[in-house]
Design an enzyme around this catalytic site. Sequence first.
Site, PDB file in Angstrom:
ATOM      1  N   SER A  42       6.124   6.952   8.829  1.00  0.00           N
ATOM      2  CA  SER A  42       6.651   8.315   8.783  1.00  0.00           C
ATOM      3  C   SER A  42       7.476   8.575   7.535  1.00  0.00           C
ATOM      4  CB  SER A  42       7.476   8.601  10.023  1.00  0.00           C
ATOM      5  OG  SER A  42       8.693   7.913   9.967  1.00  0.00           O
ATOM      6  N   LYS A  92      14.847   8.920   9.394  1.00  0.00           N
ATOM      7  CA  LYS A  92      14.254  10.144   8.817  1.00  0.00           C
ATOM      8  C   LYS A  92      15.185  10.670   7.743  1.00  0.00           C
ATOM      9  CE  LYS A  92      11.231  10.241  12.195  1.00  0.00           C
ATOM     10  NZ  LYS A  92      10.024   9.501  11.957  1.00  0.00           N
TER      11      LYS A  92
END
Lengths: 175, 163
Positions: A42, A92
């Site tokens: 990701s 993230k």
Amino acid sequence: MSTPYVLLGLLRKFVKGAAVGVAAGITVADRFGSVVRLSGRSMQPTFNPEDTGFPSKDIVVVEKFCLRTFAFNRGDVVAFRSPQDPKEYLVKRLIALQEDWVTVPGTYEILQIPKGHCWVEGDNVDVSLDSKEFGPIPLALMRGRVVHVVWPPERFGPVENKYPTGRVFSGKDGR
Amino acid sequence: MAAWRALMKEAWERSVVFTQFLCFLHVFSNHVCQVHQCLGPSMLPTFNIAGDILLLEHLSVKFEKVRSGDVVMARSPVNPRLMVCKRVLGLEGDRVTVLPTTSKGQIRHVVVPKGHVWLQGDNIYNSTDSRHYGPVPYALIQGKVCYRIWPLEGWGPVVNRSP
């Protein structure tokens, strides 16, 4: 002194050393920072850029000083506990802070981040499970800031702070 | 010179022992058990406004043994620096009946989403809780309140009170 006593003494010394080591390790990991291994795609291309299912896992340094004040900047790479699964930790990029306006990727929707919340997104938009899935998350979920890559050696270096301009409109809390 | 060296050695040994003590204290208070104060009116009549001193236990949160009806302390989702003390009224998948917070509101039924809990104060008239900010991620729960230490007349275990 006979042998059993010597062995017992050694064992005692070993257990004591191990307990002190574990306690010191946990303290440092909670208060100052730790080294963790990231898996998943990701955050490509920042982490695991050539991961194709083969385990090429980056090792990074996560600092915990930011947890004393919860002062984060837009563009920081943050580690936090998943709002959907308390056992899972995610890494993230923080895109927007409280009271910012952000466009949701893939839609024309613009939403305001509620108080105490933030918007997080993976660098690899296509595969990332992030705020476009679960919405803004509370800043209180944060567990640290990723500051440095230590493995692989050819990408050894600090993690740069960047965020998409033009998609975020800063609100009152413009820092 | 020898005296100076002995002094330095002693200072070093003492500071090592002191650091070890601090490490054990950190591990104990952050992962096992901790004393914490609960301020504010939201948990009346279970706890006073003036700030009761409570014993907070981290193990049952870590092993996900928190049940509906337990009193917990959690980080506030609207202010990460603030700790709130509330009662868990629903775990993930539970159906919660929410009474309105304003005179014009209506009774709602909410299903708690995955990985979240529903927190509510015992004083339903003066408590900012999941009725305002919605279900809260389980990961925000810091500990389960298991014992009340102060005031002395209220000394005793904090019981699970299922709604």
